[in-house]
Design a protein around this motif. Structure first.
Motif, PDB file in Angstrom:
ATOM      1  N   GLU A  38      -3.891   8.809  -2.023  1.00 36.93           N
ATOM      2  CA  GLU A  38      -4.893   8.048  -1.272  1.00 36.93           C
ATOM      3  C   GLU A  38      -4.591   6.562  -1.417  1.00 36.93           C
ATOM      4  O   GLU A  38      -4.301   6.093  -2.520  1.00 36.93           O
ATOM      5  CB  GLU A  38      -6.295   8.361  -1.793  1.00 36.93           C
ATOM      6  N   VAL A  39      -4.675   5.839  -0.296  1.00 36.61           N
ATOM      7  CA  VAL A  39      -4.503   4.387  -0.314  1.00 36.61           C
ATOM      8  C   VAL A  39      -5.722   3.772   0.368  1.00 36.61           C
ATOM      9  O   VAL A  39      -6.006   4.052   1.536  1.00 36.61           O
ATOM     10  CB  VAL A  39      -3.219   3.938   0.399  1.00 36.61           C
TER      11      VAL A  39
ATOM     12  N   ARG B 230       1.984  -5.722   4.225  1.00 28.53           N
ATOM     13  CA  ARG B 230       2.671  -4.583   4.831  1.00 28.53           C
ATOM     14  C   ARG B 230       3.661  -3.953   3.847  1.00 28.53           C
ATOM     15  O   ARG B 230       3.705  -2.725   3.694  1.00 28.53           O
ATOM     16  CB  ARG B 230       3.398  -5.018   6.109  1.00 28.53           C
TER      17      ARG B 230
ATOM     18  N   MET C  78      -0.917   0.673   8.762  1.00 24.64           N
ATOM     19  CA  MET C  78      -0.173   1.347   7.693  1.00 24.64           C
ATOM     20  C   MET C  78      -0.850   2.629   7.240  1.00 24.64           C
ATOM     21  O   MET C  78      -0.402   3.274   6.290  1.00 24.64           O
ATOM     22  CB  MET C  78       0.011   0.400   6.513  1.00 24.64           C
ATOM     23  N   GLY C  79      -1.943   2.997   7.897  1.00 23.18           N
ATOM     24  CA  GLY C  79      -2.604   4.263   7.593  1.00 23.18           C
ATOM     25  C   GLY C  79      -3.530   4.239   6.397  1.00 23.18           C
ATOM     26  O   GLY C  79      -3.965   5.296   5.921  1.00 23.18           O
ATOM     27  N   ALA C  80      -3.869   3.055   5.912  1.00 21.50           N
ATOM     28  CA  ALA C  80      -4.774   2.957   4.764  1.00 21.50           C
ATOM     29  C   ALA C  80      -6.222   3.133   5.210  1.00 21.50           C
ATOM     30  O   ALA C  80      -6.585   2.810   6.349  1.00 21.50           O
ATOM     31  CB  ALA C  80      -4.603   1.611   4.067  1.00 21.50           C
TER      32      ALA C  80
ATOM     33  N   LEU D 266       1.652  -2.098   1.023  1.00 24.92           N
ATOM     34  CA  LEU D 266       1.115  -0.792   1.422  1.00 24.92           C
ATOM     35  C   LEU D 266       2.229   0.227   1.636  1.00 24.92           C
ATOM     36  O   LEU D 266       2.057   1.417   1.327  1.00 24.92           O
ATOM     37  CB  LEU D 266       0.273  -0.937   2.680  1.00 24.92           C
ATOM     38  N   ALA D 267       3.366  -0.219   2.146  1.00 23.47           N
ATOM     39  CA  ALA D 267       4.492   0.708   2.313  1.00 23.47           C
ATOM     40  C   ALA D 267       4.933   1.271   0.977  1.00 23.47           C
ATOM     41  O   ALA D 267       5.307   2.448   0.879  1.00 23.47           O
ATOM     42  CB  ALA D 267       5.654  -0.020   2.999  1.00 23.47           C
ATOM     43  N   SER D 268       4.858   0.456  -0.067  1.00 28.75           N
ATOM     44  CA  SER D 268       5.286   0.927  -1.396  1.00 28.75           C
ATOM     45  C   SER D 268       4.309   1.917  -2.006  1.00 28.75           C
ATOM     46  O   SER D 268       4.656   2.628  -2.951  1.00 28.75           O
ATOM     47  CB  SER D 268       5.464  -0.274  -2.328  1.00 28.75           C
TER      48      SER D 268
ATOM     49  N   LYS E 120       2.782   4.420  -0.255  1.00 33.24           N
ATOM     50  CA  LYS E 120       2.704   5.625   0.575  1.00 33.24           C
ATOM     51  C   LYS E 120       2.728   6.936  -0.211  1.00 33.24           C
ATOM     52  O   LYS E 120       2.037   7.897   0.152  1.00 33.24           O
ATOM     53  CB  LYS E 120       3.845   5.613   1.598  1.00 33.24           C
ATOM     54  N   PRO E 121       3.523   7.046  -1.293  1.00 32.57           N
ATOM     55  CA  PRO E 121       3.579   8.336  -1.992  1.00 32.57           C
ATOM     56  C   PRO E 121       2.287   8.737  -2.702  1.00 32.57           C
ATOM     57  O   PRO E 121       2.125   9.916  -3.051  1.00 32.57           O
ATOM     58  CB  PRO E 121       4.716   8.135  -3.012  1.00 32.57           C
TER      59      PRO E 121
END
Length: 282
Positions: A45-46, A34, A64-66, A37-39, A41-42
């Motif tokens: 595409e993830v 978590r 986390m929207g990945a 993935l938060a790191s 975000k900018p």
């Protein structure tokens, strides 16, 4: 062990901007996922490539929207890259382990980075953590450059453990300057069982990897290189100042090196048997 050096020439030239896709390969590694993935975000595409997790990794990735892609299990994360490269939005890809966290300053540096058209790999500052404590000594201590960002059309990816990335002919690497706070935080080992399991998996591939990269077994190397590794870790890189962890990791790298050379010996014998009509396979 992690890959720490470039397999192609380095250059300090930098010119054109990069758009980056972040790719995380996951196998039952939800502990830090978590935050990882938060790191990311900018980035534009993830993508999370799951290779068979049975824990909460997939649920965390979705939350986390990945973008989540199921992929057959592979022994090292780099092996998913060739198959996934065409589906990514951008030519530039940063491969991130699920136990790595990119600080905002590094993400900013990468988004703003401009490189020339012959750059294939970008090395980023990297800091190992052992049992949740920053490593400042041993071969894994301090901030060091690690190849993590690559242009998908300018690299060759192999199955060679610790030596998987190579620049294609005519391409070079660029090393992002280190500055306070811009090193990847790598929670490398959370417990001793994880350390052993991870490196036992690597050892199964070390023989072939070393053979493919020009190494050949000899008894002198088997005896000398483990001692050399211990001396480098314990003395040159001040493992003696690291207390129990410094001593343990220096012994660990010596044992690993010895077993890696034995793995190469077995691989060469298996190759010889196969070529002579035997039944053994490397």
């Amino acid at each position: 062990m992690q890959q720490t050096g470039a397999l192609c020439r380095q250059t300090g030239e930098a010119r054109s901007a990069m758009n980056i896709s972040a790719l995380v390969v996951v196998f039952n590694e939800d502990r830090h996922l978590r935050d990882c993935l938060a790191s990311l975000k900018p980035f534009e595409e993830v993508v999370v490539a799951d290779i068979g997790s049975a824990d909460h990794s997939i649920a965390i990735a979705h939350s986390m929207g990945a973008k989540v892609i199921r992929h057959p299990w592979v022994p090292i994360g780099e092996m998913v890259l060739p198959g996934l490269f065409p589906s990514l939005q951008n030519d530039w890809v940063i491969r991130v382990d699920p136990d790595e966290i990119l600080p905002p300053s590094l993400v900013e540096d990468l988004i703003r980075l401009e490189v020339s058209d012959n750059i294939g790999i970008v090395h980023v500052p990297y800091q190992y953590y052992f049992l949740n404590r920053r490593l400042d000594t041993t071969l894994w201590g301090g901030v060091r450059p690690i190849p993590r960002v690559m242009h998908r059309d300018r690299v060759t990816v192999t199955a060679d453990v610790h030596r998987a990335l190579r620049c294609k002919p005519g391409c070079e690497t660029y090393t992002l300057p280190s500055r306070p706070g811009n090193a990847v935080i790598h929670y490398w080992v959370d417990d001793y069982r994880q350390l052993i399991e991870k490196h036992e998996r690597y050892l199964k591939m070390e023989g072939e990897s070393r053979y493919n990269n020009g190494f050949r077994f000899d008894w002198k190397s088997l005896l000398y290189n483990p001692l050399k590794s211990f001396a480098a870790s314990f003395i040159k890189y001040a493992g003696w100042r690291g207390g129990w962890a410094g001593w343990f990791l220096s012994v660990f790298i010596a044992v690993y090196e010895a077993r890696a050379w034995l793995s190469l010996m077995r691989y060469e014998k298996a190759l010889a048997n196969r070529h002579s009509g035997g039944l053994s396979h490397p």
